[in-house]
Design an enzyme around this catalytic site. Structure first.
Site, PDB file in Angstrom:
ATOM      1  N   THR A 162      12.431   1.271   6.514  1.00 21.16           N
ATOM      2  CA  THR A 162      11.028   1.645   6.682  1.00 21.16           C
ATOM      3  C   THR A 162      10.964   2.922   7.521  1.00 21.16           C
ATOM      4  O   THR A 162      11.961   3.641   7.639  1.00 21.16           O
ATOM      5  CB  THR A 162      10.206   0.473   7.268  1.00 21.16           C
ATOM      6  OG1 THR A 162       8.818   0.813   7.226  1.00 21.16           O
ATOM      7  CG2 THR A 162      10.586   0.156   8.707  1.00 21.16           C
ATOM      8  N   ASN A 163       9.808   3.214   8.082  1.00 23.58           N
ATOM      9  CA  ASN A 163       9.658   4.439   8.887  1.00 23.58           C
ATOM     10  C   ASN A 163       8.711   4.173  10.053  1.00 23.58           C
ATOM     11  O   ASN A 163       8.237   3.057  10.230  1.00 23.58           O
ATOM     12  CB  ASN A 163       9.155   5.579   7.996  1.00 23.58           C
ATOM     13  CG  ASN A 163       7.836   5.246   7.350  1.00 23.58           C
ATOM     14  OD1 ASN A 163       6.823   5.073   8.012  1.00 23.58           O
ATOM     15  ND2 ASN A 163       7.851   5.107   6.025  1.00 23.58           N
TER      16      ASN A 163
END
Ligand code: CTP
Ligand code: CA
Length: 226
Positions: free
Chosen positions: A33-34
């Site tokens: 993810t980020n």
């Protein structure tokens, strides 16, 4: 004499806002993810609702909860986000792509938890669909707002993305600046259109920035007779 109530600028408009960072599964317990917190997208969604719009939030992974008063659809991956946005696309008046969509996803997510074995593990990634670009190519009456968080060459990248994705507005911020970017409650954004820089906003709260962005969108829509 009739008391006239000033109509809200986005009354009757359907606004779809994507927020958060997508999750791309590696296996049932792990993912890529980020750093997107979701705050900017939530602020835009609240602003759109305050301006009278019928708002749907498409929410990926976030660090804060979506505003309770807004209809939210939860998704994980870029593919799921694309499906949720396209399902509403025909009726959408304004699409705001504040989400940080993963550019790549694991090519073959494992069905079972991957067991530790050798000293190295290769993870093969494939490109995700570009939601904004794909819809930008199909746009008819929709007003498209893209976002870009950059560490360098802000103006050049912002203008490139605006063109490539056929956006009406592109909101860009330099994440290396203090008070801008991931997780913070403030932002410092530049807003571009096809002709260039439209607004360079000072450091303000994401709530205020969201309102400025949606007010501008409302003006532009009204100006276009939509
Ligand atoms: N976006 C999208 N689908 C993707 C990637 C990005 O819809 N697969 C949207 C984002 O939601 C954002 C805009 O496109 O509104 C710009 O995202 P960004 O990651 O900055 O652009 P990219 O084209 O992926 O370029 P970069 O190489 O800088 O990541
Ligand atoms: Ca990207």
């Amino acid at each position: 004499r009739q008391a006239k109530r000033a109509a809200l600028p986005l009354a009757g408009k359907k606004v779809v806002v994507t927020a958060g960072g997508t999750i791309e599964r590696i296996d049932p317990v792990r993912y890529i993810t980020n750093d997107s917190s979701g705050k900017m997208g939530f602020a835009v969604a609240k602003a759109a609702q305050e301006l009278g719009a019928d708002v749907t939030l498409i929410v990926a992974r976030t660090q804060v909860d979506p505003p309770v008063q807004i209809n939210a659809v939860h998704v994980e991956s870029a593919v799921e986000m694309y499906e949720a946005v396209s399902a509403r696309w025909r009726e959408t008046d304004i699409l705001v792509k504040a989400a940080a969509v993963a550019d790549y996803r694991p090519k073959s997510p494992a069905q079972h938890k991957i067991k530790k074995s050798g000293d190295e593990l290769q993870l093969e990634l494939v490109k995700n669909i570009d939601i904004l670009q794909t819809l930008g190519e199909q746009k008819t009456t929709q007003f498209l707002i893209g976002f870009a968080a950059e560490t360098d060459h802000l103006e050049q990248y912002a203008k490139d993305k605006l063109k490539r994705k056929n956006c009406d507005l592109l909101v860009a911020n330099d994440v290396t600046q203090t008070g801008a970017g991931f997780g913070t409650d403030t932002n410092i954004v530049n807003i571009y259109d096809a002709a260039g820089l439209v607004q360079s906003l000072p450091m303000i709260t994401k709530e205020e920035a969201g309102l400025r962005i949606m007010e501008l969108a409302a003006e532009r829509l009204a100006g276009a007779g939509k």
